[in-house]
Design a protein around this motif. Structure first.
Motif, mmCIF file in Angstrom:
data_model
loop_
_atom_site.group_PDB
_atom_site.id
_atom_site.type_symbol
_atom_site.label_atom_id
_atom_site.label_comp_id
_atom_site.label_asym_id
_atom_site.label_seq_id
_atom_site.Cartn_x
_atom_site.Cartn_y
_atom_site.Cartn_z
ATOM 1 N N ILE A 245 0.862 -1.183 0.000
ATOM 2 C CA ILE A 245 0.000 0.000 0.000
ATOM 3 C C ILE A 245 0.903 1.238 0.000
ATOM 4 N N VAL A 246 0.858 2.004 -1.135
ATOM 5 C CA VAL A 246 1.763 3.141 -1.243
ATOM 6 C C VAL A 246 1.146 4.425 -0.711
ATOM 7 N N CYS A 247 -0.165 4.499 -0.758
ATOM 8 C CA CYS A 247 -0.776 5.684 -0.162
ATOM 9 C C CYS A 247 -2.229 5.431 0.204
ATOM 10 N N MET A 248 -2.718 6.316 1.061
ATOM 11 C CA MET A 248 -4.086 6.185 1.502
ATOM 12 C C MET A 248 -4.844 7.375 0.913
ATOM 13 N N LEU A 249 -6.008 7.104 0.326
ATOM 14 C CA LEU A 249 -6.760 8.178 -0.337
ATOM 15 C C LEU A 249 -8.044 8.450 0.414
ATOM 16 N N ASP A 250 -8.456 9.710 0.340
ATOM 17 C CA ASP A 250 -9.813 10.039 0.767
ATOM 18 C C ASP A 250 -10.742 9.420 -0.247
ATOM 19 N N SER A 251 -11.897 9.018 0.192
ATOM 20 C CA SER A 251 -12.852 8.560 -0.821
ATOM 21 C C SER A 251 -13.584 9.765 -1.421
ATOM 22 N N SER A 252 -13.173 10.972 -1.008
ATOM 23 C CA SER A 252 -13.838 12.186 -1.505
ATOM 24 C C SER A 252 -13.482 12.448 -2.969
ATOM 25 N N GLU A 253 -14.271 13.303 -3.601
ATOM 26 C CA GLU A 253 -14.084 13.690 -5.013
ATOM 27 C C GLU A 253 -12.689 14.266 -5.247
ATOM 28 N N GLU A 254 -12.301 15.172 -4.367
ATOM 29 C CA GLU A 254 -11.043 15.890 -4.531
ATOM 30 C C GLU A 254 -9.879 14.906 -4.601
ATOM 31 N N GLY A 255 -9.927 13.962 -3.687
ATOM 32 C CA GLY A 255 -8.875 12.968 -3.639
ATOM 33 C C GLY A 255 -8.813 12.176 -4.933
ATOM 34 N N ASN A 256 -9.993 11.809 -5.410
ATOM 35 C CA ASN A 256 -10.058 11.042 -6.646
ATOM 36 C C ASN A 256 -9.486 11.817 -7.815
#
Lengths: 220, 99, 260
Positions: free
Chosen positions: A75-86
């Motif tokens: 796992i290289v990074c953790m993302l928000d499930s939010s739009e911005e993150g996407n």
């Protein structure tokens, strides 16, 4: 409906956790689930995002630990499930793809006439002439086996390593990444017809005959 | 030869043909009436008038032009100039004014 | 505030674009600040007549769609510092622009320029509607041919319907030698038929073809057409200029040896 689900997307994997279940139960189920699907998930480098039950930062860390312990995934990074993150992720992915597509190409046979334009996310090879008023737009490189009399835009995604090669270089305009060069107002009649390349050097577009030295220096 | 041709060349008439043709075409364009209809109206009017008067058909002028209406807008109007050679004896009550 | 002038004709090939280029350049020569707008979307030509085709980055449709600012799309002429071109889009069609949008664009340009000259596409469809939407006055171009005069008449009718404040006529490509032999309608004939104010007569001139080849409008040079266009420009800014004597004979020797 399972209380723990693993979804794969182009943005990496998403772990969907039931909101009604206790965290400890979820932890245990997730461990099992990842162990079962370890083979399927393989050993990719990927990003993770969480959906469903709200987790604290520590709990998220713990989940990632569970994943790495039970699978070959990194796992290289953790993302928000939010739009911005996407959107950010999509941008990063696109940039990477841009660099990769310089080497792939779409091939088009035929002449392009005024008013016609050809766009490609990869490179572009045209077997034919590109007339004044016609345009080529490519996120990668452009090669024209014919006369380029219209406009060509290589590296339209912003890749400054892209180039334009044609067997007859008499363009109206050439654009590489965000730099534009236009043809001189008075054409040099002595200019010999020869295979030429246009590329970026120190922020300006250079056109020169295609020599072995230049070919060996190209970045694909 | 070309020199002498130029010298003695009869004056051509194609420009006045053009003027007449364009005037005719514009009449029907402006009025929205096809030329044949205009021709029919003309013939009908002539035949009606001929019952009462002798008409000089050579000097006849029959046009559709645009004339300002009451509201000030330009609307098509029929303008006819029909020279009368003489009044026929049979017509005693009807008067046809000469424009 | 600037004046918006649309150059139109109905029929194609009578010299709208050449007239736009020459009138625009001429007004710039008279020190007016001028912008030329090509509204022939999909069939642009004004850029090549002006010799500015290699400088186009943004176009009219980009401006209308908000892809760029107006200033970014304006191409400064290489010869005259007060002359600008807003080119048309080549890869789009006429439906990309609406009359209301053209009107707004003209309003935005009016404070910046003395004259905004719009090159109208041939025809009476959407392209025509776009071109005349924001115009204060019109120049109707015709040649002394039955087909061109007929279309000019139709256009004049449409301009009246649009309540155009001022409509003037340019008779283009007149050949005095043919008028004299009775093989061409004279400008008087055309004016009598169309019944609008004549603002200029431009003789047929090989120089126009040479000028288009070079991308340099010939307005103001010593050719008959160059002078005729300059006179039109002067009449546009309100000067009283007598009409050229197109009958003027060349000397015997210049006819024998001269090229013009």
């Amino acid at each position: 409906m399972s209380s723990v689900m693993i979804k794969g997307s182009k943005n990496g994997i998403t772990l969907v956790l039931s909101e009604t279940e206790e965290y400890d139960v979820l932890k245990e189920k997730a461990g099992k689930k990842f162990k079962e699907s370890a083979k399927f998930l393989g050993n990719a480098k990927t990003a993770i995002s969480f959906e469903g039950k709200k987790l604290t930062e520590e709990q998220k860390e713990e989940m990632i630990k569970i994943i790495t312990e039970n699978t070959e995934l990194e796992i290289v990074c953790m993302l928000d499930s939010s739009e911005e993150g996407n959107a950010k992720f999509a941008q990063a992915v696109e940039k990477k793809i841009n660099e990769m597509t310089a080497a792939n190409a779409r091939i088009y046979k035929g002449n392009l006439r005024s008013g016609q334009s050809l766009e490609s996310d990869a490179g572009l090879i045209v077997l034919g002439d590109v007339n004044p008023g016609a345009g080529l737009i490519s996120k990668g490189n452009i090669i024209v086996l014919g006369s380029l009399r219209g406009t060509a835009w290589a590296g339209a995604g912003g890749n400054e390593n892209c180039f334009v090669i044609c067997s007859d270089m008499v363009p109206m305009q050439i654009r590489i990444a965000d730099i534009i060069a236009r043809s001189p107002d008075h054409k040099d009649k002595k200019d010999v017809r020869d295979i030429k390349i246009a590329y970026l050097e120190k922020g300006s577009i250079v056109i020169s005959p295609l020599s072995k030295e230049i070919i060996s220096g190209l970045v694909l | 030869m070309a020199f002498w041709d130029n010298f003695f060349k009869k004056k051509s008439d194609s420009a006045s043909n053009a003027v007449n043709r364009i005037k005719f075409v514009l009449q029907s364009d402006r009025s929205g009436l096809p030329p044949e209809t205009l021709e029919k109206i003309k013939n009908d009017i002539i035949s009606v008038l001929s019952k009462y008067v002798d008409i000089d058909t050579k000097e006849l002028d029959f046009n559709i032009t645009k004339a300002p209406s009451e509201g000030g807008e330009l609307t098509p109007a029929l303008c006819a100039n029909i020279p009368i050679k003489g009044v026929k004896r049979a017509s005693n009550n009807d008067k046809v004014s000469k424009e | 505030m600037g004046e918006v002038i649309v150059v139109t004709s109905g029929k194609g090939g009578v010299g709208k674009t050449t007239t736009t280029a020459n009138v625009g350049t001429g007004l710039a020569k008279l020190d007016k600040k001028v912008v030329l707008i090509d509204t022939d979307i999909g069939l642009r030509n004004l850029d090549v007549v002006m010799g500015l085709e290699n400088r186009i980055v943004y176009n009219l449709v980009d401006v209308i769609e908000g892809n760029c600012k107006i200033k970014q799309a304006l191409i400064k002429d290489k010869r005259y510092p007060t002359l600008y071109l807003l080119p048309s889009a080549q890869t789009r069609d006429k439906s990309a622009v609406k009359p209301e949008e053209m009107k707004q664009l003209c309003e935005q340009l009016k404070p910046e320029f003395d004259y905004i000259i719009i090159d109208c596409p041939a025809g009476i469809e959407q392209g025509f509607e776009n071109a005349v939407a924001g115009a204060d006055r019109a120049l109707v171009v015709t040649t002394p041919e039955v087909s061109a005069v007929r279309d000019a008449d139709r256009i004049i009718g449409l301009l009246e319907a649009h309540e155009m404040k001022k409509t003037d006529l340019i008779v283009n490509r007149l050949r005095m030698d043919m008028v004299k032999t009775g093989d061409m309608m004279s400008s008087e004939d055309v004016v009598e038929i169309l019944a609008i104010n004549l603002i200029g007569i431009v003789p047929d001139d090989e120089g126009i073809i040479v000028a288009t080849n070079n991308g340099e409008p010939l307005v103001g040079n010593d050719t008959k057409a160059g002078q005729a266009y300059m006179n039109i420009c002067k009449r546009i800014i309100g000067e009283e200029v007598p009409f050229l004597d197109l009958n003027a004979k060349k000397g015997f020797f210049s006819r024998l040896f001269g090229r013009k």
